[in-house]
Structures are given as C-alpha cells and as structure tokens.
Design a protein around this motif. Structure first.
Motif, PDB file in Angstrom:
ATOM      1  N   HIS A  81       0.851  -1.193   0.000  1.00  0.00           N
ATOM      2  CA  HIS A  81       0.000   0.000   0.000  1.00  0.00           C
ATOM      3  C   HIS A  81       0.885   1.240   0.000  1.00  0.00           C
ATOM      4  O   HIS A  81       1.846   1.336   0.770  1.00  0.00           O
ATOM      5  CB  HIS A  81      -0.879   0.013   1.248  1.00  0.00           C
ATOM      6  N   SER A  83       0.774   5.755  -0.709  1.00  0.00           N
ATOM      7  CA  SER A  83      -0.100   6.916  -0.789  1.00  0.00           C
ATOM      8  C   SER A  83      -0.380   7.288  -2.241  1.00  0.00           C
ATOM      9  O   SER A  83      -1.527   7.356  -2.681  1.00  0.00           O
ATOM     10  CB  SER A  83       0.558   8.084  -0.052  1.00  0.00           C
ATOM     11  N   THR A  84       0.675   7.525  -2.998  1.00  0.00           N
ATOM     12  CA  THR A  84       0.500   8.201  -4.290  1.00  0.00           C
ATOM     13  C   THR A  84       1.711   7.924  -5.178  1.00  0.00           C
ATOM     14  O   THR A  84       2.821   7.729  -4.686  1.00  0.00           O
ATOM     15  CB  THR A  84       0.409   9.729  -4.061  1.00  0.00           C
ATOM     16  N   LYS A 118      -0.205  13.564 -10.151  1.00  0.00           N
ATOM     17  CA  LYS A 118      -0.184  12.563  -9.093  1.00  0.00           C
ATOM     18  C   LYS A 118      -1.289  11.565  -9.372  1.00  0.00           C
ATOM     19  O   LYS A 118      -2.376  11.948  -9.806  1.00  0.00           O
ATOM     20  CB  LYS A 118      -0.386  13.202  -7.729  1.00  0.00           C
ATOM     21  N   ARG A 119      -1.005  10.317  -9.117  1.00  0.00           N
ATOM     22  CA  ARG A 119      -1.992   9.273  -9.338  1.00  0.00           C
ATOM     23  C   ARG A 119      -2.076   8.376  -8.119  1.00  0.00           C
ATOM     24  O   ARG A 119      -1.059   7.993  -7.537  1.00  0.00           O
ATOM     25  CB  ARG A 119      -1.608   8.404 -10.540  1.00  0.00           C
ATOM     26  N   SER A 120      -3.278   8.027  -7.755  1.00  0.00           N
ATOM     27  CA  SER A 120      -3.481   7.012  -6.737  1.00  0.00           C
ATOM     28  C   SER A 120      -3.207   5.655  -7.364  1.00  0.00           C
ATOM     29  O   SER A 120      -3.674   5.370  -8.466  1.00  0.00           O
ATOM     30  CB  SER A 120      -4.928   7.094  -6.242  1.00  0.00           C
ATOM     31  N   ASP A 122      -3.875   1.744  -6.937  1.00  0.00           N
ATOM     32  CA  ASP A 122      -4.593   0.740  -6.162  1.00  0.00           C
ATOM     33  C   ASP A 122      -3.599  -0.196  -5.487  1.00  0.00           C
ATOM     34  O   ASP A 122      -2.519  -0.457  -6.014  1.00  0.00           O
ATOM     35  CB  ASP A 122      -5.518  -0.081  -7.064  1.00  0.00           C
ATOM     36  N   ASN A 158       3.423  11.066   7.724  1.00  0.00           N
ATOM     37  CA  ASN A 158       1.973  11.074   7.910  1.00  0.00           C
ATOM     38  C   ASN A 158       1.229  10.247   6.874  1.00  0.00           C
ATOM     39  O   ASN A 158      -0.005  10.170   6.903  1.00  0.00           O
ATOM     40  CB  ASN A 158       1.439  12.504   7.887  1.00  0.00           C
ATOM     41  N   GLN A 159       1.950   9.686   5.948  1.00  0.00           N
ATOM     42  CA  GLN A 159       1.311   8.832   4.945  1.00  0.00           C
ATOM     43  C   GLN A 159       2.339   7.772   4.501  1.00  0.00           C
ATOM     44  O   GLN A 159       2.859   7.824   3.386  1.00  0.00           O
ATOM     45  CB  GLN A 159       0.783   9.642   3.761  1.00  0.00           C
TER      46      GLN A 159
ATOM     47  N   LYS B  97      -6.148  18.301  -8.020  1.00  0.00           N
ATOM     48  CA  LYS B  97      -5.733  17.184  -7.193  1.00  0.00           C
ATOM     49  C   LYS B  97      -6.702  17.063  -6.017  1.00  0.00           C
ATOM     50  O   LYS B  97      -7.117  18.081  -5.441  1.00  0.00           O
ATOM     51  CB  LYS B  97      -4.300  17.388  -6.680  1.00  0.00           C
ATOM     52  N   ARG B  99      -7.518  14.921  -2.310  1.00  0.00           N
ATOM     53  CA  ARG B  99      -6.840  14.126  -1.279  1.00  0.00           C
ATOM     54  C   ARG B  99      -7.844  13.714  -0.205  1.00  0.00           C
ATOM     55  O   ARG B  99      -8.708  14.490   0.194  1.00  0.00           O
ATOM     56  CB  ARG B  99      -5.722  14.935  -0.628  1.00  0.00           C
ATOM     57  N   ALA B 110      -2.601   8.547   7.372  1.00  0.00           N
ATOM     58  CA  ALA B 110      -2.634   7.968   6.029  1.00  0.00           C
ATOM     59  C   ALA B 110      -3.373   8.923   5.110  1.00  0.00           C
ATOM     60  O   ALA B 110      -4.245   9.683   5.545  1.00  0.00           O
ATOM     61  CB  ALA B 110      -3.334   6.613   6.031  1.00  0.00           C
ATOM     62  N   SER B 111      -3.007   8.890   3.840  1.00  0.00           N
ATOM     63  CA  SER B 111      -3.746   9.693   2.872  1.00  0.00           C
ATOM     64  C   SER B 111      -3.538   9.124   1.479  1.00  0.00           C
ATOM     65  O   SER B 111      -2.614   8.325   1.251  1.00  0.00           O
ATOM     66  CB  SER B 111      -3.300  11.156   2.896  1.00  0.00           C
ATOM     67  N   ARG B 112      -4.392   9.556   0.599  1.00  0.00           N
ATOM     68  CA  ARG B 112      -4.185   9.279  -0.815  1.00  0.00           C
ATOM     69  C   ARG B 112      -4.554  10.519  -1.563  1.00  0.00           C
ATOM     70  O   ARG B 112      -5.448  11.256  -1.178  1.00  0.00           O
ATOM     71  CB  ARG B 112      -5.068   8.117  -1.287  1.00  0.00           C
ATOM     72  N   GLU B 113      -3.843  10.770  -2.664  1.00  0.00           N
ATOM     73  CA  GLU B 113      -4.191  11.896  -3.498  1.00  0.00           C
ATOM     74  C   GLU B 113      -4.091  11.475  -4.943  1.00  0.00           C
ATOM     75  O   GLU B 113      -3.336  10.559  -5.300  1.00  0.00           O
ATOM     76  CB  GLU B 113      -3.289  13.087  -3.209  1.00  0.00           C
ATOM     77  N   THR B 114      -4.869  12.133  -5.760  1.00  0.00           N
ATOM     78  CA  THR B 114      -4.862  11.803  -7.173  1.00  0.00           C
ATOM     79  C   THR B 114      -5.259  13.033  -7.974  1.00  0.00           C
ATOM     80  O   THR B 114      -5.856  13.977  -7.437  1.00  0.00           O
ATOM     81  CB  THR B 114      -5.819  10.629  -7.465  1.00  0.00           C
ATOM     82  N   MET B 124     -10.646   5.752  -6.514  1.00  0.00           N
ATOM     83  CA  MET B 124      -9.487   5.826  -5.635  1.00  0.00           C
ATOM     84  C   MET B 124      -9.549   4.628  -4.699  1.00  0.00           C
ATOM     85  O   MET B 124     -10.551   4.429  -4.015  1.00  0.00           O
ATOM     86  CB  MET B 124      -9.475   7.131  -4.835  1.00  0.00           C
ATOM     87  N   ASP B 125      -8.514   3.826  -4.708  1.00  0.00           N
ATOM     88  CA  ASP B 125      -8.511   2.655  -3.853  1.00  0.00           C
ATOM     89  C   ASP B 125      -8.576   3.096  -2.392  1.00  0.00           C
ATOM     90  O   ASP B 125      -8.301   4.247  -2.060  1.00  0.00           O
ATOM     91  CB  ASP B 125      -7.247   1.832  -4.103  1.00  0.00           C
ATOM     92  N   SER B 126      -8.931   2.164  -1.550  1.00  0.00           N
ATOM     93  CA  SER B 126      -9.096   2.508  -0.144  1.00  0.00           C
ATOM     94  C   SER B 126      -7.780   2.988   0.464  1.00  0.00           C
ATOM     95  O   SER B 126      -6.698   2.608   0.032  1.00  0.00           O
ATOM     96  CB  SER B 126      -9.630   1.307   0.627  1.00  0.00           C
ATOM     97  N   ILE B 127      -7.915   3.834   1.458  1.00  0.00           N
ATOM     98  CA  ILE B 127      -6.756   4.326   2.198  1.00  0.00           C
ATOM     99  C   ILE B 127      -6.599   3.416   3.406  1.00  0.00           C
ATOM    100  O   ILE B 127      -7.556   3.197   4.155  1.00  0.00           O
ATOM    101  CB  ILE B 127      -6.967   5.786   2.653  1.00  0.00           C
ATOM    102  N   LYS B 128      -5.390   2.911   3.597  1.00  0.00           N
ATOM    103  CA  LYS B 128      -5.171   1.951   4.687  1.00  0.00           C
ATOM    104  C   LYS B 128      -3.903   2.314   5.445  1.00  0.00           C
ATOM    105  O   LYS B 128      -2.974   2.889   4.888  1.00  0.00           O
ATOM    106  CB  LYS B 128      -4.979   0.529   4.142  1.00  0.00           C
TER     107      LYS B 128
END
Lengths: 176, 179
Positions: A81, A83-84, A118-120, A122, A158-159, B97, B99, B110-114, B124-128
């Motif tokens: 897993h 972040s980005t 930026k891309r998430s 999976d 933090n991520q 963007k 987040r 935790a975070s995700r950005e796209t 956006m897949d789950s943040i874990k």
C-alpha cells in the motif's frame, strides 16, 4: 476434526465417568483445531516514510523484503500500500509495482502517470499458497516508459507506505 | 508446554498427570487464541450522497466518518481503512488534485491523493494504514480536500446507499515488530 463441541455438565455429586472425561478431551481437541486453522493475522510487515525514486529496472522499494518461515498448508495474503505515485517532471510515464516470492512475480499493478500529475495506485495484493518453509517476499517498482524526470512512489511520516504478509487461514484449493 | 490429546479409554485411571495435561492444554489453547485477529472493532458505513468540495475551502473534516472512543487493547496491530466510491471533477474545469486523509486522535496517519480531469470520474482505492496503538480509547476520522487546481474546480466525493463509503477499524492480531 471432532464432530462438535459439547458442554460437559458437572453438577453436585455428578460421577466422574469415562464418557465425560472423553468428551472434555474431545472438546479440547475441537478448540485446538479451530484455533490453529484460523487466520493468524499479520505475520510480517514493513513501513517506510520516505519517497522511493522509480528507475528503469526493478528496484526493491525502501527495504521492502520480508523473509518468513511459513508453515505448510496455509494461505497468505500479501499486500503493498502506498499513498501516491508522483509523475515525471519531463513527460508522461508508466509505473509498475510488483510483488515477488522467491524471485517470481505473483502480483502487480501498473499506472500511467501524466507529466507532473499525481496518481493514486490501487493496492497490490494477492492470495497465495506456498510450500512450508522459508520464503522471501519483495515489493519492487520500475517505470516502463518515459521515466526521465524522477517519478516516485511517495511516502512521508503522515502517509507511510507499507508492505505486509497476512496469514488468512488454512489452505483451501482455488475454486475452479 | 505443548498441546497433547489426553486419552480416556476404559479403565484409564484418574491421575495427576492426566489432569495436569488437560490444564496445560487449556493454557495452550488460551495462548494460541489470544494473539489471533479479533476482526472489526468499529465501523461506519455512510450512504449519504456526495460531498462537493471547492478549491481553497478548508479541508472538510469529520463528514460522517467519525468513530470516537474506540477501545484498543495493548500490543495489537490495527488496520484502519477508508473507502469512497468515486471522485468526480466538475465539468468545465481542467484538472485538480484531490486528497483523502485519515486521522487517529487528530493526527494524520494515512492519505491518498490523485489528479482528476474536468468532467471525469476517477476511482481511488481505499486508504489503509497499520498501527500499533497504545491501550485505551482512540478516535478515528476522515477528511477530504482539493488543491493545486488547473483552473477553478470542485470535486465530488460520491457515495450513495448502493455504494457507501466506509471507515473501519480492524484488529489484525498481536503486535509484531516490523521486519
């Protein structure tokens, strides 16, 4: 496995009988087999709070190597897993993240990341059954096209990015 | 100490050794069961319709993804997970963007950005995140925001009853160190 659990009653003046003692042993055996076949949870994990720069050849992501002795007849779920994904500063690119066991890939994801975007990504994860013994699991990444300009897998305090192996229970065959 | 089945055949005499082994078996069962994963400790599923977040707005905190006072025992591994169905950038805007952040006790963990293009939907897949938390009550919550827009932008974080977002706190077993 014993057929089923059966509570053994011990009232006042209940005589001690072979049948009751036998059932208590059967109950212990039933509970023992239930507990040892159940999911054992996370058996190994790693974490990184630093970015990992992506190169043209596969490189291990920030020390994400886990060598574990796995009992026989277990199913594992291996999971990466992050972040980005950070795209290149010079052009579009394609980033691949894969997981290997003993050098063989068994899970992967790829994502096209536009210049400066930026891309998430999976999560990369798969269920796998391995022979009992020691095995090495590695999370790796590379870019396939257009990687000039230092694309990266991002993380900070933090991520964090994380890599873990979870025992998800006794082995069962794939349902075909 | 190891588990060993205690046989009680006909005329097996009652003995201290047999009863000791049965007690040892019970202790072994307790030792095996204690570290096992305990499953989901808390969760919230939100079927409400989308939230729209405008650029330059403060991060929208709490939403309805708020799990206060979740008791976590000592020396456990906890997996926190947040899902959303879909993100969508408003039509007519170029890109921005987005987040999603997950917090424990007010600190982002935790975070995700796209990047989302105008008029497009994006999954956006789950943040874990896995954490070894101190024993006691902990508060989990999620916040959302958008930033660095190319043109004005708004992003919808979409949920509905058929595709709810979820925040969950799951016990993954006894704590083990990394490595």
């Amino acid at each position: 496995m014993p057929s089923e659990f059966s509570y053994v009653v011990w009232g006042a003046k209940t005589p001690i009988t072979t049948n009751k003692l036998f059932q208590m042993s059967e109950n212990d055996q039933y509970a023992y087999e239930l507990a040892t076949s159940a999911s054992q949870g996370i058996i190994g994990w790693r974490e990184s709070t630093a970015d990992h720069n992506v190169t043209a050849s596969y490189t291990t992501i920030n020390g994400f190597t886990l060598t574990k002795t796995i009992p026989s007849d277990r199913l594992l779920k291996v999971h990466f897993h992050c972040s980005t994904l950070q795209g290149s500063t010079t052009g579009n690119c394609r980033i691949q993240v894969r997981i290997t066991v003993d050098g063989t890939m068994f899970a992967s994801r790829e994502a096209d990341v536009e210049k400066n975007y930026k891309r998430s990504l999976d999560d990369v994860e798969a269920i796998i059954g391995v022979a009992g013994g020691s095995h090495t699991f590695v999370a790796e990444t590379r870019y396939q096209v257009g990687g000039v300009g230092t694309p990266s897998v991002r993380a900070d305090a933090n991520q964090p990015m994380q890599f873990w192996i979870e025992d998800v229970g006794a082995f069962v065959s794939k349902d075909t | 100490m190891a588990y060993s089945y205690v046989t009680w055949k006909n005329r097996t005499p009652l003995s201290s050794a047999s009863f000791t082994q049965m007690s040892d078996n019970d202790q072994e069962l307790s030792d095996i069961a204690d570290p096992l994963p305990q499953g989901v400790r808390a969760w919230i599923s939100n079927p409400d319709d989308q939230w729209t977040q405008d650029v330059d707005a403060a991060y929208d905190q709490y939403l309805n993804f708020y799990l206060p006072d979740v008791y976590i025992p000592a020396s456990r591994l906890t997996l926190v997970r947040q899902t959303f169905s879909t993100l969508m950038c408003s039509l007519g805007y170029v890109a921005t963007k987005a987040r999603i952040k997950v917090h424990i006790d007010g600190t982002m963990v935790a975070s995700r950005e796209t990047t989302i293009l105008g008029g497009k939907k994006s999954s956006m897949d789950s943040i874990k995140v896995i954490r070894n938390l101190t024993e006691g009550l902990h508060t989990f919550h999620t916040e959302i925001g958008i930033f660095q827009p190319n043109g004005l932008a708004a992003v919808s974080f979409r949920n509905d009853p058929g595709q709810p977002g979820q925040l969950s706190v799951e016990d993954k077993g006894a704590y083990i160190a990394t490595g």
